[in-house]
Design a protein around this motif. Structure first.
Motif, short mmCIF file in Angstrom:
data_model
loop_
_atom_site.label_atom_id
_atom_site.label_comp_id
_atom_site.label_asym_id
_atom_site.label_seq_id
_atom_site.Cartn_x
_atom_site.Cartn_y
_atom_site.Cartn_z
N MET A 1 0.84 -1.19 0.00
CA MET A 1 0.00 0.00 0.00
C MET A 1 0.88 1.25 0.00
N THR A 2 0.66 2.14 -0.97
CA THR A 2 1.44 3.38 -1.01
C THR A 2 0.50 4.59 -0.95
N LEU A 3 1.07 5.70 -0.52
CA LEU A 3 0.28 6.93 -0.45
C LEU A 3 0.65 7.83 -1.62
N HIS A 4 -0.35 8.51 -2.17
CA HIS A 4 -0.07 9.47 -3.25
C HIS A 4 0.53 10.74 -2.66
N ARG A 5 1.27 11.44 -3.52
CA ARG A 5 1.89 12.69 -3.07
C ARG A 5 0.83 13.80 -2.99
N PHE A 6 0.94 14.63 -2.00
CA PHE A 6 0.02 15.76 -1.82
C PHE A 6 0.78 17.00 -2.30
N ASP A 7 0.51 17.44 -3.55
CA ASP A 7 1.35 18.50 -4.11
C ASP A 7 0.70 19.88 -4.04
N LYS A 8 1.30 20.82 -4.73
CA LYS A 8 0.83 22.21 -4.70
C LYS A 8 -0.63 22.31 -5.12
N TRP A 9 -1.00 21.57 -6.17
CA TRP A 9 -2.37 21.63 -6.65
C TRP A 9 -3.35 21.09 -5.61
N ASP A 10 -2.87 20.11 -4.87
CA ASP A 10 -3.74 19.57 -3.82
C ASP A 10 -3.99 20.59 -2.72
N TRP A 11 -2.97 21.36 -2.39
CA TRP A 11 -3.17 22.42 -1.40
C TRP A 11 -4.20 23.43 -1.90
N ILE A 12 -4.03 23.81 -3.17
CA ILE A 12 -4.96 24.80 -3.74
C ILE A 12 -6.38 24.26 -3.73
N LEU A 13 -6.54 23.03 -4.20
CA LEU A 13 -7.89 22.46 -4.30
C LEU A 13 -8.51 22.23 -2.92
N SER A 14 -7.73 21.67 -2.02
CA SER A 14 -8.29 21.34 -0.71
C SER A 14 -8.67 22.62 0.06
N LEU A 15 -7.81 23.62 -0.01
CA LEU A 15 -8.12 24.86 0.70
C LEU A 15 -9.30 25.60 0.06
N SER A 16 -9.39 25.49 -1.27
CA SER A 16 -10.54 26.11 -1.95
C SER A 16 -11.84 25.43 -1.52
N LEU A 17 -11.80 24.12 -1.47
CA LEU A 17 -13.01 23.39 -1.04
C LEU A 17 -13.37 23.74 0.40
N GLY A 130 -8.80 11.28 0.76
CA GLY A 130 -9.09 10.81 -0.60
C GLY A 130 -7.86 10.88 -1.49
N ARG A 131 -7.08 11.95 -1.32
CA ARG A 131 -5.90 12.13 -2.18
C ARG A 131 -4.79 11.13 -1.84
N LEU A 132 -4.51 10.99 -0.56
CA LEU A 132 -3.40 10.13 -0.16
C LEU A 132 -3.67 8.67 -0.53
N PHE A 133 -4.90 8.22 -0.30
CA PHE A 133 -5.19 6.80 -0.49
C PHE A 133 -5.75 6.47 -1.87
N PHE A 134 -6.41 7.44 -2.53
CA PHE A 134 -7.12 7.08 -3.76
C PHE A 134 -6.72 7.98 -4.93
N SER A 135 -7.49 9.00 -5.22
CA SER A 135 -7.20 9.81 -6.40
C SER A 135 -7.61 11.25 -6.17
N ARG A 136 -7.16 12.12 -7.05
CA ARG A 136 -7.53 13.53 -6.90
C ARG A 136 -9.02 13.72 -7.14
N MET A 137 -9.58 12.96 -8.06
CA MET A 137 -11.02 13.08 -8.33
C MET A 137 -11.82 12.70 -7.08
N THR A 138 -11.42 11.62 -6.43
CA THR A 138 -12.08 11.23 -5.18
C THR A 138 -11.94 12.34 -4.16
N ALA A 139 -10.73 12.89 -4.07
CA ALA A 139 -10.45 13.92 -3.06
C ALA A 139 -11.31 15.15 -3.28
N VAL A 140 -11.53 15.52 -4.53
CA VAL A 140 -12.34 16.71 -4.82
C VAL A 140 -13.82 16.44 -4.58
N ALA A 141 -14.26 15.26 -5.04
CA ALA A 141 -15.70 14.99 -5.02
C ALA A 141 -16.23 14.57 -3.64
#
Lengths: 555, 303
Positions: A1-17, A130-141
């Protein structure tokens, strides 16, 4: 099991949400009346704000120990001392800064801001998970799907502990799952601090350390043969103990203690009183399929049935999908020990709150807010499974573009959920899904549809328009209606005219609020006869089902 | 890390079905029952015209009270507890046909279900748009009412508390009730109340610790049967350690009926034949400890 990277775009998206959630909650705050509990916590916020002012004044005078003396602590923290103060301290701080000092927010909104911030933090947490374990789409939705559950959206407004403890409960399990994968020491320490704050929010989380330890013990011995040799044997056992477990007693407990000044003096006695209050908590009567649940034993099915019928159907599918994935991680062939361990931890985090309440002797009923704390995990994981279905489809039929299909599905979901959310924005605690027939089906089956006098704002508008100066209104306080503080704050906030008085005696009243709860229907009959009319001046309804009413005396 | 492709696709399809269900239900189906806004004034108009004091209105569904917005003042006998009644209990509400039961229903289908379950006799119907206002009587094997313990409470021969030694505290009639002490709750008097979820008239009869409350009626009507209902009110049975009330019915000194009204949500209803020539009927209520013993009884003598 690996974790996805949480990058700059993830910060922008998560904070926006998170910001979107915060703003949506704050901008709809005026639609949600004050629940009974808020009456207590808003009063606490006032006393905490007074404490902050007193402390600043004392320090200004050079009396540095005065804010911490027993007399001061007793004076400012005795009220509502049956609950820890972490979140109440935040209520007070926010009230002090944003209402008393800056005057940016109204009295109610300055306190409710804290709840909205916890909702925003929950959106961030879900994104992170959602981002670490699955995908960015999951994380956003997933946050979008989570906050379009009417119960969640409703409770996100309230200056209570329910959304904060949901955040802390799910957060602890999610962070621990992350730790199992990355074994970060900093994360281990952070988990302990986080748990300390959680303990200082509500007692639900006392179950977390024993649960996590139990799961770890089972996993340790179940996978003993494949363990690293360093973790075998007596000494190895202690080496294998996850780092957060070592930190919990030495970090979490002090955080809990420091955050709650009431415990600084007479610690044993006061902590004992706190535990006793919750161990012997009163039962709040609830109706469940026509059955009046007022004292134990309560039916095992209650929290399961309520979860099944109060979750919108799309999110409910996610719940089942999530459980399927947990079981696959836990028992599926070829799974690694870490995957099994993560599966067990997340399954416990998601379902233990429901399981606990389903025990027939658990001494409290307060609706689904007491067992929805694991739902961020269920929605996120379930949505990841559902979205994975589109990935599988596009693998089979390459014409279907995965990202596009996922986007359409999410948009369709949000579209489908607009109507129920719009209908229940004022009565979120009374939401029931299509499986039971919505509000009408639930009412037909005599389910609890109202709770503690929150559904009052449309009634206030009419009361203000028709009541003569100095009129008295019955607030149904003895029957789980408004409490006295809530009434005062409704006046303070301008929802009720300042000259109107509240009363708990029907015979003294010129007007009466009636909050429908089947168990308090007797109040309605008394009211009809006392006032000489059954004609309401105003009804608050959804889908023709009434939730509350305003009456005026004619005799 | 994910489920099998087949299971993933199946769950995805289930999710799509859930979206469709949700969309369609909340847009088109969630508000399909109840009374329409157009029917509500029509319903009220009929009731305002036809309702007489003593009648009872049963709206079905009981969660839609929109029509009450248009009711005239003075109409307050509306019951939202139809679902809890059995046909025998509903028959007790009949006052020998003097008063009627009104049913406000949102569809013919609903009325048919109610009529069949409670063996009601339809006496008239008034269409109100898609809704119906039905005038009906219960037709259970009710005893003809000759003397009502609530309506005729003032005619009780005597009302008193007695201790174990036979010492008596007599209650006296005061306007609309038998006053039995200075405390607000120390009386025997009529009210409309919920007896285990069934709204009806009954007599408040809060017992006192280790004393027996006697309510004595004289059978001046030649009754041959007695119907007695007892129950605790909500505040009482929600009290976890509340004590039961022992109910004893004595006719001319002979015990006819004895039972414990437990501290639960239940309407105890008994129908017993009276011995020939029965004269004095003594309803007695005793409790070990009177904390929160909000207790009521009703019933009647009949043939």
């Amino acid at each position: 099991m690996t974790l996805h990277r949480f990058d700059k775009w993830d910060w922008i998206l998560s904070l926006s949400l998170s910001l979107a959630v915060l703003l949506t909650v704050m901008f709809t705050s005026h639609l949600v009346g004050l629940v009974r509990d808020e009456g207590f916590y808003m009063r606490t916020a006032e006393t905490t704000a007074d404490y902050i002012q007193f402390s600043l004044d004392s320090i200004g005078r050079g009396q540095f120990t005065e804010p911490f003396s027993k007399k001061t602590i007793t004076r400012y923290f005795e009220f509502n001392s049956e609950h820890p103060t972490f979140v109440k301290n935040l209520f007070g701080l926010s009230h002090f800064i944003f209402h008393k000092k800056l005057q940016w927010l109204s009295f109610v909104n300055s306190i409710r801001l804290v709840a909205a911030l916890f909702a925003a933090a929950t959106a961030f947490l879900i994104y992170l998970f959602g981002r670490l374990f699955f995908s960015r789409m999951t994380a956003v939705a997933a946050p979008l799907l989570f906050f379009t559950m009417p119960h969640i959206f409703f409770h996100s407004h309230l200056a209570c502990f329910d959304i904060p403890i949901l955040f802390f409960w799910s957060g602890t399990f999610i962070l621990f799952a992350v730790y199992l994968v990355n074994r970060s020491r900093w994360l281990a320490f952070f988990i302990a601090v986080f748990l300390g704050c959680a303990m200082a929010t509500k007692h639900n989380v006392y179950f977390i350390p024993p649960l996590l330890v139990l799961i770890w013990l089972v996993m340790h011995f179940a996978t003993y043969r494949s363990l690293d040799p360093r973790h075998k044997g007596f000494v190895g056992f202690f080496r294998a103990v996850p780092l957060p477990f070592w930190f919990m007693p030495v970090v979490s407990l002090p955080v809990f203690f420091i955050s709650w000044p009431w415990l600084w003096y007479d610690t044993v006695k006061r902590f004992g009183n706190y535990l006793a209050f919750h161990a012997y908590h009163v039962h709040y009567t609830n109706y469940y399929f026509g059955q009046e649940l007022s004292s134990p034993p309560f039916p095992f099915s209650y929290p399961w049935g309520m979860t099944f019928f109060t979750t919108p159907v799309p999110q409910l599918v996610c719940f089942f999908a999530a459980v399927a994935l947990f079981l696959f991680w836990l028992f599926g062939r070829g799974r690694t020990p870490v995957e099994r361990h993560v599966g067990a931890v997340l399954l416990a985090g998601a379902l233990f709150p429901i399981l606990l309440i389903s025990m027939p002797g658990v001494p409290i009923f307060g609706g689904i807010k007491h067992f929805f704390t694991g739902q961020p995990i269920l929605v996120t994981v379930g949505l990841a499974v559902v979205l994975n279905g589109t990935a599988e489809l596009s693998r089979r039929w390459p014409k279907i573009k995965e990202q596009t299909a996922q986007g359409i599905v999410i948009a369709a979901a949000l579209l489908a959920l607009i109507t129920p959310n719009a209908k229940f924005v004022m009565h979120g605690a009374g939401f029931f899904n299509a499986f039971i027939g919505g509000a009408q089906g639930a009412a037909e089956n005599y389910m609890q549809r109202n709770f503690w006098g929150y559904d009052i704002l449309p009634l206030c508008r009419v009361l203000n328009a028709v009541a003569p100066r100095g009129a008295k209104v019955y607030v149904m306080s003895y029957f789980e209606g408004l409490n006295g503080n809530s009434f005062l704050y409704l006046k303070k906030e301008g929802f009720i005219r300042n000259d109107i008085q509240g009363t708990n005696e029907l015979r003294d009243a010129d007007f009466a609020f009636f909050f429908y709860e089947k168990q308090n229907e007797n109040v309605l009959y008394d009211l009809y006869r006392e006032f000489g009319t059954a004609r309401p001046l105003e009804l608050s309804e959804t889908d023709s089902v009434y939730f509350s009413a305003l009456f005026g005396r004619v005799k | 890390m994910m489920l099998s492709p087949r299971l993933s696709i199946a769950l995805f399809i289930l999710f799509i079905a859930a979206l469709l269900t949700t969309g369609i239900f909340w847009l088109f189906l969630s508000d399909r029952h109840g009374f329409t806004a157009q029917d509500e004034p029509l319903i009220a108009e009929i009731i305002n015209r036809e309702f007489r004091t003593g009648d009872i209105i049963f709206p079905a569904p009981d969660w839609d009270i929109g029509f009450t917005r248009y009711l005239r003042d003075g109409i307050t006998d509306i019951s939202y507890t139809l679902h809890a009644f059995t046909k025998e209990e509903l028959s007790d509400l009949n006052n020998n046909g003097v008063n009627v039961l009104w049913f406000v229903v949102d569809s013919e289908q609903r009325w048919n279900n109610i009529r069949d379950r409670l063996a009601l006799r339809e006496q008239g119907r008034f269409p109100a748009g898609e809704s119906l206002v039905i005038k009906a009587q219960a037709s259970g094997d009710a005893v003809a009412k000759l003397f009502d313990f609530t309506d005729d409470l003032a005619l009780a021969k005597e009302v008193y508390f007695a201790d174990a030694n036979g010492n008596r505290d007599t209650c006296s009639w005061d306007r609309d009730r038998w006053k039995c002490g200075n405390q607000e709750w120390q009386y025997v008097g009529p009210q409309r109340t919920l007896m285990a979820g069934r709204w009806q008239k009954a007599n408040w009869a809060h017992p006192r610790t280790e004393r027996t409350l006697h309510v004595v009626f004289e059978n001046t009507v030649g009754a041959t049967a007695l119907v007695l209902g007892t129950s605790f009110l909500e505040r009482a049975y929600r009290e976890e350690n509340g004590k039961p009330v022992r109910v004893t019915v004595t006719v001319d000194g002979k015990e006819l009926l004895k039972y414990e009204n437990e501290n639960i949500k239940k309407l105890y209803r008994h129908r017993v034949a009276l011995p020939e020539g029965a004269q004095m009927i003594d309803l007695a209520f005793w409790v070990k400890f009177d904390g929160a013993r909000h207790f009521v009884f009703n019933g009647y003598l009949g043939k």
